[in-house]
Scaffold this motif. Structure first.
Motif, PDB file in Angstrom:
ATOM      1  N   LEU A  69       4.895   2.420  -4.447  1.00 54.77           N
ATOM      2  CA  LEU A  69       4.563   3.819  -4.661  1.00 54.77           C
ATOM      3  C   LEU A  69       3.128   3.819  -5.164  1.00 54.77           C
ATOM      4  O   LEU A  69       2.804   3.118  -6.137  1.00 54.77           O
ATOM      5  CB  LEU A  69       5.493   4.454  -5.695  1.00 54.77           C
ATOM      6  CG  LEU A  69       6.945   4.658  -5.252  1.00 54.77           C
ATOM      7  CD1 LEU A  69       7.794   5.083  -6.448  1.00 54.77           C
ATOM      8  CD2 LEU A  69       7.028   5.713  -4.158  1.00 54.77           C
ATOM      9  N   ALA A  70       2.257   4.574  -4.521  1.00 51.55           N
ATOM     10  CA  ALA A  70       0.836   4.483  -4.826  1.00 51.55           C
ATOM     11  C   ALA A  70       0.204   5.862  -4.877  1.00 51.55           C
ATOM     12  O   ALA A  70       0.821   6.867  -4.498  1.00 51.55           O
ATOM     13  CB  ALA A  70       0.130   3.623  -3.774  1.00 51.55           C
ATOM     14  N   ARG A  71      -1.052   5.894  -5.336  1.00 46.19           N
ATOM     15  CA  ARG A  71      -1.841   7.114  -5.309  1.00 46.19           C
ATOM     16  C   ARG A  71      -3.185   6.780  -4.682  1.00 46.19           C
ATOM     17  O   ARG A  71      -3.923   5.929  -5.188  1.00 46.19           O
ATOM     18  CB  ARG A  71      -2.029   7.681  -6.731  1.00 46.19           C
ATOM     19  CG  ARG A  71      -2.742   9.033  -6.742  1.00 46.19           C
ATOM     20  CD  ARG A  71      -2.817   9.607  -8.152  1.00 46.19           C
ATOM     21  NE  ARG A  71      -1.496   9.960  -8.667  1.00 46.19           N
ATOM     22  CZ  ARG A  71      -0.881  11.104  -8.389  1.00 46.19           C
ATOM     23  NH1 ARG A  71      -1.444  12.003  -7.601  1.00 46.19           N
ATOM     24  NH2 ARG A  71       0.307  11.362  -8.897  1.00 46.19           N
ATOM     25  N   LEU A  72      -3.473   7.428  -3.576  1.00 46.96           N
ATOM     26  CA  LEU A  72      -4.754   7.268  -2.903  1.00 46.96           C
ATOM     27  C   LEU A  72      -5.558   8.534  -3.146  1.00 46.96           C
ATOM     28  O   LEU A  72      -5.170   9.612  -2.677  1.00 46.96           O
ATOM     29  CB  LEU A  72      -4.558   7.046  -1.401  1.00 46.96           C
ATOM     30  CG  LEU A  72      -3.756   5.808  -0.999  1.00 46.96           C
ATOM     31  CD1 LEU A  72      -3.627   5.730   0.509  1.00 46.96           C
ATOM     32  CD2 LEU A  72      -4.400   4.535  -1.538  1.00 46.96           C
ATOM     33  N   ALA A  73      -6.656   8.390  -3.915  1.00 44.77           N
ATOM     34  CA  ALA A  73      -7.391   9.557  -4.375  1.00 44.77           C
ATOM     35  C   ALA A  73      -6.419  10.434  -5.164  1.00 44.77           C
ATOM     36  O   ALA A  73      -5.865   9.985  -6.155  1.00 44.77           O
ATOM     37  CB  ALA A  73      -8.029  10.293  -3.212  1.00 44.77           C
ATOM     38  N   ASP A  74      -6.150  11.647  -4.709  1.00 47.17           N
ATOM     39  CA  ASP A  74      -5.233  12.528  -5.441  1.00 47.17           C
ATOM     40  C   ASP A  74      -3.863  12.632  -4.779  1.00 47.17           C
ATOM     41  O   ASP A  74      -3.058  13.491  -5.147  1.00 47.17           O
ATOM     42  CB  ASP A  74      -5.839  13.937  -5.552  1.00 47.17           C
ATOM     43  CG  ASP A  74      -7.092  13.945  -6.408  1.00 47.17           C
ATOM     44  OD1 ASP A  74      -7.141  13.173  -7.373  1.00 47.17           O
ATOM     45  OD2 ASP A  74      -8.016  14.719  -6.090  1.00 47.17           O
ATOM     46  N   VAL A  82       3.996   6.639  -0.303  1.00 43.94           N
ATOM     47  CA  VAL A  82       4.696   5.362  -0.168  1.00 43.94           C
ATOM     48  C   VAL A  82       3.853   4.489   0.760  1.00 43.94           C
ATOM     49  O   VAL A  82       3.405   4.946   1.817  1.00 43.94           O
ATOM     50  CB  VAL A  82       6.103   5.556   0.420  1.00 43.94           C
ATOM     51  CG1 VAL A  82       6.783   4.201   0.632  1.00 43.94           C
ATOM     52  CG2 VAL A  82       6.950   6.438  -0.494  1.00 43.94           C
ATOM     53  N   VAL A  83       3.615   3.249   0.354  1.00 44.41           N
ATOM     54  CA  VAL A  83       2.827   2.316   1.159  1.00 44.41           C
ATOM     55  C   VAL A  83       3.687   1.119   1.529  1.00 44.41           C
ATOM     56  O   VAL A  83       4.365   0.541   0.676  1.00 44.41           O
ATOM     57  CB  VAL A  83       1.566   1.829   0.397  1.00 44.41           C
ATOM     58  CG1 VAL A  83       0.797   0.809   1.236  1.00 44.41           C
ATOM     59  CG2 VAL A  83       0.667   2.999   0.036  1.00 44.41           C
ATOM     60  N   VAL A  84       3.669   0.752   2.794  1.00 45.22           N
ATOM     61  CA  VAL A  84       4.319  -0.475   3.246  1.00 45.22           C
ATOM     62  C   VAL A  84       3.295  -1.257   4.055  1.00 45.22           C
ATOM     63  O   VAL A  84       2.685  -0.726   4.986  1.00 45.22           O
ATOM     64  CB  VAL A  84       5.611  -0.191   4.059  1.00 45.22           C
ATOM     65  CG1 VAL A  84       5.330   0.720   5.245  1.00 45.22           C
ATOM     66  CG2 VAL A  84       6.249  -1.489   4.521  1.00 45.22           C
ATOM     67  N   ALA A  85       3.073  -2.509   3.660  1.00 50.09           N
ATOM     68  CA  ALA A  85       1.994  -3.295   4.247  1.00 50.09           C
ATOM     69  C   ALA A  85       2.465  -4.694   4.621  1.00 50.09           C
ATOM     70  O   ALA A  85       3.368  -5.253   3.993  1.00 50.09           O
ATOM     71  CB  ALA A  85       0.825  -3.400   3.264  1.00 50.09           C
ATOM     72  N   GLN A  86       1.820  -5.233   5.637  1.00 53.02           N
ATOM     73  CA  GLN A  86       2.104  -6.600   6.062  1.00 53.02           C
ATOM     74  C   GLN A  86       1.144  -7.564   5.354  1.00 53.02           C
ATOM     75  O   GLN A  86      -0.078  -7.387   5.423  1.00 53.02           O
ATOM     76  CB  GLN A  86       1.951  -6.715   7.577  1.00 53.02           C
ATOM     77  CG  GLN A  86       2.984  -5.884   8.326  1.00 53.02           C
ATOM     78  CD  GLN A  86       2.695  -5.751   9.810  1.00 53.02           C
ATOM     79  OE1 GLN A  86       1.553  -5.802  10.241  1.00 53.02           O
ATOM     80  NE2 GLN A  86       3.739  -5.575  10.600  1.00 53.02           N
TER      81      GLN A  86
END
Length: 207
Positions: A5-10, A14-18
């Motif tokens: 669970l992330a915050r990009l700027a404001d 949800v982020v899922v990354a390889q």
């Protein structure tokens, strides 16, 4: 796979990354990793948060165990889940984008790509080996024919925005965050009633 669970700027998302490094040190992406992706898609839907997928993979596992474990089915279900997710979605093509493991995270409202990233259903080296009896020296020629570079992908409508790769890691990271945040904001401004058919049509065309 890395999930957060992330915050990009404001924007909370949800982020899922390889994780390319882990794939190379330990094992490639298998059906279990793709089930983890699907849990993140479900979480984004449940929390009504945007979803960001980060693609950077040399490809999924090529083994009998992976196939018997349902790898092909999990790739298909990831594609289906992403196409049906009501949340705004952005896919970030960060580096390698090889095979079904990359395509499984691709369908999104917007696709942002790093300048030197690439995407191909079959890696050029693999295509060269298949077509030329194990000889991979034809990979550059086949990469050009496949149109795997981001400039060609943008021309084809697969990529929406290309982010130049600064030699300074901090600057490049900030540029990526700004690009993904802006793409999320653009997608969020459109109602699901418009995004749903547009997203489906985009990938139904093979783009």
């Amino acid at each position: 796979m890395l999930t957060a669970l992330a915050r990009l700027a404001d924007t909370a998302c949800v982020v899922v990354a390889q994780d390319r490094a882990t794939q190379r040190r330990r094992e490639p992406i298998g059906p279990g990793a793709l089930r983890q992706v699907r849990r993140c898609i479900a979480l984004a839907s449940e929390l009504r948060l945007p979803l960001v997928t980060v693609i950077d993979t040399p490809g999924a596992a090529l083994s009998r165990e992976a196939e018997e474990g349902g790898l092909a089915g999990e790739i298909a279900r990831c594609l289906s889940d992403l196409l049906r997710l009501p949340s705004p979605t952005v896919s970030l093509l960060l580096g390698e984008g090889a095979g079904g493991a990359a395509l499984a995270l691709l369908p999104a409202d917007r696709v942002v790509a790093a300048e030197h990233s690439w995407l191909a259903p079959l890696p050029p080296e693999g295509a060269s080996a298949i077509l030329h009896g194990g000889d991979i020296s034809f990979a550059p020629e086949l990469a050009a024919a496949q149109g795997v570079a981001v400039a060609r992908l943008q021309e084809a409508g697969v990529v929406d925005l290309i982010v130049p790769e600064s030699p300074d890691v901090a600057t490049f990271s900030r540029d990526l965050v700004r690009a993904v945040s802006a793409a999320l904001a653009e997608a969020a401004d459109e109602p699901w009633s418009l995004r749903a058919p547009r997203r489906a049509q985009r990938y139904r065309r093979g783009q």
